[in-house]
Design an enzyme around this catalytic site. Structure first.
Site, short mmCIF file in Angstrom:
data_model
loop_
_atom_site.label_atom_id
_atom_site.label_comp_id
_atom_site.label_asym_id
_atom_site.label_seq_id
_atom_site.Cartn_x
_atom_site.Cartn_y
_atom_site.Cartn_z
N TYR A 190 0.82 -1.22 0.00
CA TYR A 190 0.00 0.00 0.00
C TYR A 190 0.84 1.26 0.00
CZ TYR A 190 0.78 0.67 5.04
OH TYR A 190 1.34 0.90 6.28
N ARG A 280 -55.62 6.49 -1.27
CA ARG A 280 -56.10 5.17 -1.69
C ARG A 280 -57.22 4.65 -0.76
NH1 ARG A 280 -57.02 1.26 -5.52
NH2 ARG A 280 -56.41 -0.82 -4.82
N GLU A 375 -18.53 2.83 -1.94
CA GLU A 375 -17.74 3.59 -0.94
C GLU A 375 -17.61 2.83 0.39
OE1 GLU A 375 -18.03 7.83 -0.65
OE2 GLU A 375 -18.86 7.99 -2.67
#
Length: 392
Positions: A190, A280, A375
């Site tokens: 890394y 409704r 992410e």
């Protein structure tokens, strides 16, 4: 001699408070979303293409450079304002929310924190006025293992030559500027990862296949192909070998943006469900008069309110310069869960109609799923939270 009257101390402000400027900003974005975005939502979703004219309006309204300094054409605003914009746009269309989200919480934030003065002069005015930004970290073999990168950057004279492929890159089709990660030294792990500012016109750079997705269909998600892509050394963002730090810290901020997006999605679905329940009629009275439906709507509203508090708190911490890593991970985790639950219940309240594309809630349901994935997946957020709360 008269005694001084003691004034009672002011009580602390409620947690969810806004300045007048923030309220005006939020209301302007809400009106814009209703008037300009909502009429285009169904067509953009069906075609899987984001309206170019709408992106131009994002720039004209200042939505693509909310935190950027005024000298570079930005709005000199706050991270919190960027979060408000993402939430309000996502309430109408999650694809619109993610275009603005990536630009502000990832690309612009990375530039503000890590770019040199020269890079800021070259790129921030473009990001504020005309250039969509994209954040290119993921690859086919490195999703949650974000640092298992195969894309290579080889130093040659005054340039780096990049070779490799990136995958799942949001805004890729529209973007002109990419914050792109590659490794200069595979043996360093890394510590070899480096961030580069790559323009779409650079030699050897190509935008590849656009994914045909379940949700946020209008938002482009594409492959990037780098074949001897030549990038000037002046376009290294931060330091060579420090790309991992840029990626980690920028994504921490981006997760608050995803939380805001999911809050907006949940709110939009809830509003439609509540309106439908009132209108409704079944068995001679509105659905909203049945306790079973009332309880569902009440539970949904409660979870949305809790999620928004988490988003706003994390954003305020970021603006104050306080540590927010745990709060950001919790925010993304919880808000994505709430969005999935709320949108699913919204479909159920609509019944059979909710399962058709003639009604809006099925799209909110489809759009909600990505919240648990990009992410940083929910499992990765849980891992982060566990480390922080257990002191490891």
């Amino acid at each position: 001699m008269p005694q001084a009257t003691l004034q009672p101390p002011l009580a602390p402000a409620p947690l969810m408070t806004f300045t007048e400027d923030e309220l005006l900003f939020r209301d302007n974005i809400r009106q814009f979303a209703e008037e300009k975005v909502r009429p285009l939502v169904r067509e953009m979703d069906e075609k899987g293409v984001f309206d170019a004219g709408l992106i131009r309006q994002f720039f004209e309204l200042g939505l693509m450079g909310i935190e950027l300094p005024e000298q570079h054409g930005g709005g000199a605003g706050t991270f919190f304002e960027a979060i408000l914009a993402v939430e309000e746009l996502s309430r109408v269309d999650a694809s619109a929310g993610v275009v603005v989200d990536v630009q502000n919480t990832l690309v612009n934030n990375a530039m503000l924190r890590w770019a040199t003065d020269d890079q800021k002069k070259r790129y921030l005015p473009k990001l504020a006025s005309e250039a969509v930004g994209a954040y290119a970290l993921s690859e086919a073999g490195s999703g949650s293992d974000a640092f298992g990168l195969q894309t290579r950057a080889e130093e040659r004279g005054n340039e780096y030559v990049l070779n490799g492929r990136k995958l799942w890159i949001t805004n890729a089709k529209e973007a002109g500027i990419f914050v792109l990660f590659a490794t200069v030294d595979p043996a360093a792990g890394y510590r070899g990862i480096t961030a580069f500012l790559v323009e779409n016109k650079f030699s050897g750079f190509t935008v590849g296949k656009k994914e045909d997705k379940l949700g946020i269909r209008a938002s482009s998600t594409c492959e990037l192909i780098l074949e001897d892509c030549r990038v000037p050394k002046d376009n290294v963002l931060g330091e060579v070998g420090k790309g991992y730090k840029i990626a980690i810290e920028t994504l921490n901020e981006g997760r608050i943006g995803i939380g805001a997006q999911m809050c907006g999605v949940a709110r939009g679905a809830w509003e439609y469900a509540a309106k439908y329940a009132v209108e409704r009629q079944q068995f001679g009275k509105p659905l909203a008069e049945y306790q079973g439906i009332q309880f569902q709507l009440a539970q949904m509203a409660t979870e949305i309110e809790a999620a928004r508090l988490m988003v706003y708190n994390a954003a305020r911490l970021k603006d104050r310069g306080m540590n927010f890593v745990k709060e950001a991970a919790m925010t993304k985790l919880f808000c994505s869960q709430v969005a999935e639950r709320v949108t699913s219940l919204a479909v159920e309240i609509y019944g059979g109609y909710g399962f058709t594309k003639d009604y809006p809630v099925e799209k909110f349901f489809r759009d909600s799923k990505i919240g648990k994935i990009y992410e940083g997946t929910s499992n990765m957020q849980l891992q982060t939270i566990a480390k922080l709360v257990l002191g490891k």
